[in-house]
Design a protein around this motif. Structure first.
Motif, PDB file in Angstrom:
ATOM      1  N   GLN A   2       1.135  -1.120   0.444  1.00 45.67           N
ATOM      2  CA  GLN A   2       0.166  -0.018   0.100  1.00 45.67           C
ATOM      3  C   GLN A   2       0.911   1.156  -0.380  1.00 45.67           C
ATOM      4  O   GLN A   2       1.911   1.177   0.817  1.00 45.67           O
ATOM      5  CB  GLN A   2      -0.731   0.019   1.423  1.00 45.67           C
ATOM      6  N   GLN A   3       0.707   2.305  -0.821  1.00 50.25           N
ATOM      7  CA  GLN A   3       1.099   3.295  -1.371  1.00 50.25           C
ATOM      8  C   GLN A   3       0.306   4.833  -0.465  1.00 50.25           C
ATOM      9  O   GLN A   3      -0.677   4.641  -0.822  1.00 50.25           O
ATOM     10  CB  GLN A   3       1.951   3.767  -2.694  1.00 50.25           C
ATOM     11  N   GLN A   4       0.692   5.548   0.450  1.00 53.88           N
ATOM     12  CA  GLN A   4       0.445   6.319   1.002  1.00 53.88           C
ATOM     13  C   GLN A   4      -0.409   7.249  -0.362  1.00 53.88           C
ATOM     14  O   GLN A   4       0.073   7.631  -1.391  1.00 53.88           O
ATOM     15  CB  GLN A   4       0.638   7.398   1.749  1.00 53.88           C
ATOM     16  N   VAL A   5      -2.174   7.952  -0.923  1.00 54.89           N
ATOM     17  CA  VAL A   5      -2.538   8.474  -1.421  1.00 54.89           C
ATOM     18  C   VAL A   5      -2.428  10.360  -1.306  1.00 54.89           C
ATOM     19  O   VAL A   5      -3.413  10.193  -0.164  1.00 54.89           O
ATOM     20  CB  VAL A   5      -3.621   7.829  -2.119  1.00 54.89           C
ATOM     21  N   ILE A   6      -2.759  10.870  -1.939  1.00 52.77           N
ATOM     22  CA  ILE A   6      -2.664  12.050  -1.389  1.00 52.77           C
ATOM     23  C   ILE A   6      -3.960  12.717  -2.028  1.00 52.77           C
ATOM     24  O   ILE A   6      -4.179  13.040  -2.967  1.00 52.77           O
ATOM     25  CB  ILE A   6      -1.376  13.456  -2.517  1.00 52.77           C
ATOM     26  N   LEU A   7      -4.845  13.255  -0.921  1.00 51.03           N
ATOM     27  CA  LEU A   7      -5.771  13.246  -1.439  1.00 51.03           C
ATOM     28  C   LEU A   7      -5.872  15.541  -1.551  1.00 51.03           C
ATOM     29  O   LEU A   7      -5.850  15.636  -0.716  1.00 51.03           O
ATOM     30  CB  LEU A   7      -7.161  13.155  -0.372  1.00 51.03           C
ATOM     31  N   ALA A   8      -6.654  15.064  -2.924  1.00 52.68           N
ATOM     32  CA  ALA A   8      -6.899  16.708  -2.991  1.00 52.68           C
ATOM     33  C   ALA A   8      -7.844  17.533  -3.142  1.00 52.68           C
ATOM     34  O   ALA A   8      -8.117  18.254  -4.045  1.00 52.68           O
ATOM     35  CB  ALA A   8      -5.292  17.403  -4.684  1.00 52.68           C
ATOM     36  N   SER A   9      -7.837  17.491  -2.276  1.00 53.01           N
ATOM     37  CA  SER A   9      -9.449  18.155  -1.742  1.00 53.01           C
ATOM     38  C   SER A   9      -9.645  18.402  -0.248  1.00 53.01           C
ATOM     39  O   SER A   9      -9.146  17.198   0.689  1.00 53.01           O
ATOM     40  CB  SER A   9     -10.418  17.404  -2.187  1.00 53.01           C
ATOM     41  N   GLN A  10     -10.879  18.897   0.107  1.00 55.05           N
ATOM     42  CA  GLN A  10     -10.950  19.285   1.370  1.00 55.05           C
ATOM     43  C   GLN A  10     -12.939  18.942   1.512  1.00 55.05           C
ATOM     44  O   GLN A  10     -12.580  19.587   3.332  1.00 55.05           O
ATOM     45  CB  GLN A  10     -10.991  20.277   1.566  1.00 55.05           C
TER      46      GLN A  10
END
Length: 196
Positions: A2-10
């Motif tokens: 598993q690789q951490q995902v960056i969520l580009a949303s607030q």
């Protein structure tokens, strides 16, 4: 692996959906102008806006830590479409009431565009859900707007709130897409990238 995902949303809804899907992620947001070419096909608009969000976050991360491996960046944007008209977030109480008055008794489309960036790859797609409201009285609409204040929501409503529970006549497609993320498609896309 598993690789951490960056969520580009607030969006709290997108955060909640990724948590429910048990996708490891952190949130990084960069303000972007949610603009698009007037000639663009309606279904491509949320994909275009999501791509702008994802690219802005990638640029910010690269400027902060240029030596770090390229992260997986997930961005999404949701639009509500009535006929040929894109309905954005309401600018005022009256705007929210007018929007819901237009949607009441009508069928509309909710389109969420998704962009995932990983190294040199981009996966982009959109998902469409057809939603039909029952007729809603002026009192019901005013009650919802005043109690739930849906000013940060495309189409001036959240399907998981009171108005969705009592006001939705039918849904064709992914319920979670209306909340802001077609999460099952996102999970499959992340698996295709060997992120999950």
């Amino acid at each position: 692996m598993q690789q951490q995902v960056i969520l580009a949303s607030q969006s709290p809804r997108r955060k909640q959906l990724l948590e429910w899907a048990e996708v490891p992620f952190t949130i990084v947001v960069k303000e972007t102008a949610e603009t698009y070419p007037e000639s663009m096909a309606i279904a491509e608009v949320p994909v275009h806006i999501a791509r702008q969000k994802a690219l802005a976050v990638r640029e910010q991360l690269q400027s902060e830590k240029p030596a770090v491996d390229s992260p997986v960046i997930l961005a999404a944007d949701t639009v509500v479409v009535l006929g040929k008209r894109i309905i954005g977030k309401p600018k005022s109480r009256q705007d929210a009431i007018d929007t819901l008055t237009d949607l009441a008794g009508q069928r509309h489309d909710v389109i969420t565009g998704v962009v995932i960036l990983h190294q040199e790859k981009e996966i982009s797609f959109y998902d469409v859900t057809h939603v039909e409201f029952h007729y809603l009285s002026a009192d019901e609409i005013a009650f919802y707007v005043d109690k739930y204040k849906p000013y940060d929501k495309a189409g001036a409503y959240a399907i998981q709130e009171w108005i969705g529970v009592v006001g939705i006549k039918s849904i064709e497609g992914d319920f979670y897409n209306v909340m802001g993320l077609p999460v099952s498609r996102v999970v499959r896309a992340l698996k295709d990238l060997s992120v999950l």
